[in-house]
Design an enzyme around this catalytic site. Structure first.
Site, PDB file in Angstrom:
ATOM      1  N   GLU A 117       0.888  -1.168   0.000  1.00 57.20           N
ATOM      2  CA  GLU A 117       0.000   0.000   0.000  1.00 57.20           C
ATOM      3  C   GLU A 117       0.921   1.211   0.000  1.00 57.20           C
ATOM      4  OE1 GLU A 117      -3.085  -0.869  -0.134  1.00 57.20           O
ATOM      5  OE2 GLU A 117      -3.337  -2.707   1.022  1.00 57.20           O
ATOM      6  N   CYS A 147      -1.728   9.274   3.741  1.00 57.14           N
ATOM      7  CA  CYS A 147      -1.573   8.840   2.350  1.00 57.14           C
ATOM      8  C   CYS A 147      -2.753   9.353   1.526  1.00 57.14           C
ATOM      9  CB  CYS A 147      -1.499   7.327   2.291  1.00 57.14           C
ATOM     10  SG  CYS A 147      -2.830   6.551   3.196  1.00 57.14           S
TER      11      CYS A 147
HETATM   12  P1  NAD Z   1       8.638   4.669   4.266  1.00 55.03           P
HETATM   13  O1  NAD Z   1       8.523   3.979   2.948  1.00 55.03           O
HETATM   14  O2  NAD Z   1       9.794   5.546   4.505  1.00 55.03           O
HETATM   15  O3  NAD Z   1       8.688   3.589   5.444  1.00 55.03           O
HETATM   16  C1  NAD Z   1       7.637   2.661   5.652  1.00 55.03           C
HETATM   17  C2  NAD Z   1       8.183   1.502   6.465  1.00 55.03           C
HETATM   18  O4  NAD Z   1       9.120   0.787   5.658  1.00 55.03           O
HETATM   19  C3  NAD Z   1       8.935   1.899   7.724  1.00 55.03           C
HETATM   20  O5  NAD Z   1       8.683   0.961   8.749  1.00 55.03           O
HETATM   21  C4  NAD Z   1      10.388   1.830   7.288  1.00 55.03           C
HETATM   22  O6  NAD Z   1      11.268   1.607   8.355  1.00 55.03           O
HETATM   23  C5  NAD Z   1      10.337   0.636   6.351  1.00 55.03           C
HETATM   24  N1  NAD Z   1      11.410   0.592   5.340  1.00 55.03           N
HETATM   25  C6  NAD Z   1      12.070   1.619   4.764  1.00 55.03           C
HETATM   26  N2  NAD Z   1      12.985   1.167   3.892  1.00 55.03           N
HETATM   27  C7  NAD Z   1      12.875  -0.184   3.889  1.00 55.03           C
HETATM   28  C8  NAD Z   1      13.537  -1.234   3.185  1.00 55.03           C
HETATM   29  N3  NAD Z   1      14.517  -0.975   2.310  1.00 55.03           N
HETATM   30  N4  NAD Z   1      13.154  -2.506   3.411  1.00 55.03           N
HETATM   31  C9  NAD Z   1      12.160  -2.781   4.281  1.00 55.03           C
HETATM   32  N5  NAD Z   1      11.507  -1.834   4.990  1.00 55.03           N
HETATM   33  C10 NAD Z   1      11.871  -0.553   4.800  1.00 55.03           C
HETATM   34  O7  NAD Z   1       7.258   5.451   4.508  1.00 55.03           O
HETATM   35  P2  NAD Z   1       6.844   6.417   5.722  1.00 55.03           P
HETATM   36  O8  NAD Z   1       7.540   7.721   5.578  1.00 55.03           O
HETATM   37  O9  NAD Z   1       6.942   5.716   7.037  1.00 55.03           O
HETATM   38  O10 NAD Z   1       5.287   6.603   5.419  1.00 55.03           O
HETATM   39  C11 NAD Z   1       4.809   7.526   4.514  1.00 55.03           C
HETATM   40  C12 NAD Z   1       4.444   6.889   3.204  1.00 55.03           C
HETATM   41  O11 NAD Z   1       3.512   5.841   3.414  1.00 55.03           O
HETATM   42  C13 NAD Z   1       3.753   7.855   2.253  1.00 55.03           C
HETATM   43  O12 NAD Z   1       4.227   7.654   0.954  1.00 55.03           O
HETATM   44  C14 NAD Z   1       2.294   7.446   2.372  1.00 55.03           C
HETATM   45  O13 NAD Z   1       1.496   7.830   1.263  1.00 55.03           O
HETATM   46  C15 NAD Z   1       2.401   5.982   2.526  1.00 55.03           C
HETATM   47  N6  NAD Z   1       1.201   5.396   3.130  1.00 55.03           N
HETATM   48  C16 NAD Z   1       0.341   4.678   2.335  1.00 55.03           C
HETATM   49  C17 NAD Z   1      -0.833   4.169   2.873  1.00 55.03           C
HETATM   50  C18 NAD Z   1      -1.814   3.383   2.039  1.00 55.03           C
HETATM   51  O14 NAD Z   1      -2.722   2.778   2.600  1.00 55.03           O
HETATM   52  N7  NAD Z   1      -1.692   3.362   0.719  1.00 55.03           N
HETATM   53  C19 NAD Z   1      -1.131   4.400   4.216  1.00 55.03           C
HETATM   54  C20 NAD Z   1      -0.232   5.135   4.989  1.00 55.03           C
HETATM   55  C21 NAD Z   1       0.937   5.620   4.435  1.00 55.03           C
END
Ligand code: NAD
Length: 530
Positions: free
Chosen positions: A295, A329
């Site tokens: 997501e 998001c």
């Molecule tokens: P992010 O991608 O930076 O991190 C998300 C998670 O992934 C964190 O726990 C992070 O530690 C982990 N992560 C980062 N790099 C990784 C890797 N290489 N391998 C495995 N895990 C890794 O996102 P964020 O800043 O925490 O959240 C914001 C983003 O999430 C925005 O783009 C937002 O739109 C999206 N989001 C989407 C939804 C949805 O339902 N579509 C809901 C909430 C947030």
């Protein structure tokens, strides 16, 4: 942990009720906030592997975005060996967990959901302090988590555990029976973002577990306490050791080691497009494909026609552009408005934006809190400078440092405009900044709204006839029309399934929908000749 009166005992709490919050909520939240500050903050927390808390040599501190001196806690950094131990524990626990009757799994998970409900105020206070959410948003997220878990248990029940008898084969001389069953994959990894650390970990965990998978999960480092409180609810419900395991640590190392682990059979990732797409490709390119529910981000548009109720539109846009500081998001970041009503809408939007109270969001009077961290604070300032240089700012575009706000990451909600070629029309920035642009027709508005790689949510204000065109042509998984409570935000399990198209999600199936749970299982057809 405080045992409080569940909101459900008094009223139904959803993001829509937050539009007009019931008075009974406030006293309990305030008590929970005091308790949280006195008893919860500043502690040390380990990993959780195979039913035990594991301390590590390395740890990281999390402080509140509201005030940098408020230490939320110190959390363990999981190494690659710790990740391996967690996945191995989940793998060992798998056979027993999946062999339990699904009714027994559902009953344990309903117990976890009930504990979350009982603790809703205590957990929300911690989420508010850690994420910088206002009380209504925090309460909503925690209650939503319980509702998602109940939803997936109910789905399992309605489908009788997804075990169906089919007709015998039409064979003479043999009785050839047929059945189809959905079975779990194995160890499921759940990786959650900072903005909904409780619901977007708890919901997928509930679905994965009721389906018979075991889980290793990781929340974002900025919101590690939320992960801990979620884990406690599942553990206190009596899940067997190894069924749920929790890791904390950086995404690039701990998270990467988890998703790289060969014994991980499937993953639910919620976060940025960049990381999600990389993961999706990785899960498709092994020896065989593994399920990857990703997501991802959004660049959510609102379309306003000349026949719209502009007061409603301005209210809905303001709530969705600036709720949780634009860090949903589903946040509105683009508005396309028909030319004849542009000025009227913009004036209303600017006036509503300037009425927003920004400050410590745990205080009842503040609706907007801080952005999550220094990176987001600097990103906002860079975007504000850029918008001033290349577009127009109608309100905002500054940081807020008076009245104690210099100890946190407070910024002014911003309304601006720029040519349609400007990059902010395309890029998700995750800050409280919305652009408004004039269009000649609804058709142009739809074309512009669709001209992005994302397809998460979309909002519409106009008449019924126009709505048909909007529904038919808009490329978004979650839509809202003429809604004052929020133009693009505020889905609730059982009311609004929530998911994205295109670059916003890999499955086309929404969270909290009728079609979600089956993604955590694979079909086995069983023909037996008696
Ligand atoms: P992010 O991608 O930076 O991190 C998300 C998670 O992934 C964190 O726990 C992070 O530690 C982990 N992560 C980062 N790099 C990784 C890797 N290489 N391998 C495995 N895990 C890794 O996102 P964020 O800043 O925490 O959240 C914001 C983003 O999430 C925005 O783009 C937002 O739109 C999206 N989001 C989407 C939804 C949805 O339902 N579509 C809901 C909430 C947030």
């Amino acid at each position: 942990m405080n045992q409080a009166v569940t909101p459900h005992e008094q009223f139904k709490l959803t993001y829509s009720t937050m539009f007009d919050p019931p008075a009974a909520l406030h006293a309990q939240f305030e008590q929970a906030l005091q308790d949280c500050k006195a008893q919860r903050l500043g502690r040390d927390y380990g990993l959780w592997i195979n039913g035990r808390s594991i301390r590590t040599d390395a740890s990281f501190a999390v402080s509140s975005p509201i005030h940098r001196d408020w230490l939320i806690g110190r959390f363990a950094v999981a190494s690659a060996e710790d990740v391996h131990s967690a996945v191995t524990a989940a793998s060992a626990a798998q056979m027993h967990w999946r062999s339990l009757a699904w009714q027994d799994r559902a009953s344990l998970l309903r117990k976890a959901a009930a504990l979350i409900e009982q603790r809703v105020y205590a957990i929300s206070a911690a989420v508010a302090l850690e994420v910088g959410k206002n009380r209504m948003e925090a309460l909503g997220e925690v209650q939503e988590t319980a509702d998602l878990i109940y939803w997936y248990c109910n789905q399992m029940e309605e489908h009788h555990g997804f075990d169906r008898q089919l007709p015998n084969d039409p064979l003479v001389g043999f009785t050839s029976t047929n059945r189809t069953v959905l079975r779990p994959y194995g160890v499921w990894a759940v990786v959650a973002p900072f903005n909904f650390p409780f619901a977007l970990a708890g919901g997928p965990i509930g679905a994965a577990l009721v389906a018979g998978n075991t889980v290793v999960f990781k929340v974002a480092s900025d919101t590690a306490l939320s992960g801990q409180l979620l884990l406690e609810a599942f553990q206190d419900a009596g899940l067997p050791d190894g069924v749920i395991n929790m890791l904390t640590g950086p995404g690039g190392t701990t998270g990467q080691a988890l998703v790289d682990h060969p014994q991980v059979a499937g993953v639910t990732f919620t976060g940025s497009y960049e990381v999600g797409m990389r993961l999706y490709r990785q899960f498709a390119s092994g020896a065989y494909p593994r399920p990857c529910i990703a997501e991802m981000g959004g660049k959510n548009a609102v379309l306003v026609t000349a026949s719209a109720d502009l007061d409603r539109a301005a209210l809905g846009i303001t709530r969705s552009a600036f709720g949780l500081q634009g860090q949903k998001c589903s946040a509105t970041s683009r508005v396309y408005v028909e030319r004849s009503v542009t000025t009227a809408l913009r004036d209303r939007l600017v006036a509503a934006t300037e009425r927003i109270t920004v400050g410590d969001p745990t205080a009842r009077e503040n609706w907007m809190g801080p952005v999550i961290n220094q990176d987001a604070y600097e990103r906002f300032q860079a975007c504000a400078r850029n918008l001033r240089a290349h577009g127009k700012v109608f309100t905002g575009a500054s940081v807020l440092t008076d009245a104690g706000r210099d100890r946190g990451f407070f910024v002014a909600p911003t309304v601006g405009s720029a040519d349609f070629g400007y990059r902010l029309w395309q890029e998700e920035k995750f800050i409280p900044m919305v652009l408004i642009g004039e269009v000649d027709s609804l058709q142009e508005a739809i074309d512009r709204a669709n001209a992005t790689e994302y397809g998460l949510t979309a909002g519409f204000y106009g008449n019924q006839e126009e709505l048909l065109a909007f529904h038919d042509r808009i490329e978004a998984g979650t839509t809202y029309a003429n809604r004052p409570q929020g133009a693009t935000t505020g889905a609730w399990p059982g009311y609004q399934p929530f998911g994205g198209w295109k670059g916003s999600g890999t499955t086309g199936k929404a969270i909290g929908s009728f079609y979600y749970l089956t993604q955590y299982m694979r079909e086995q057809s069983r023909t037996v000749v008696l």
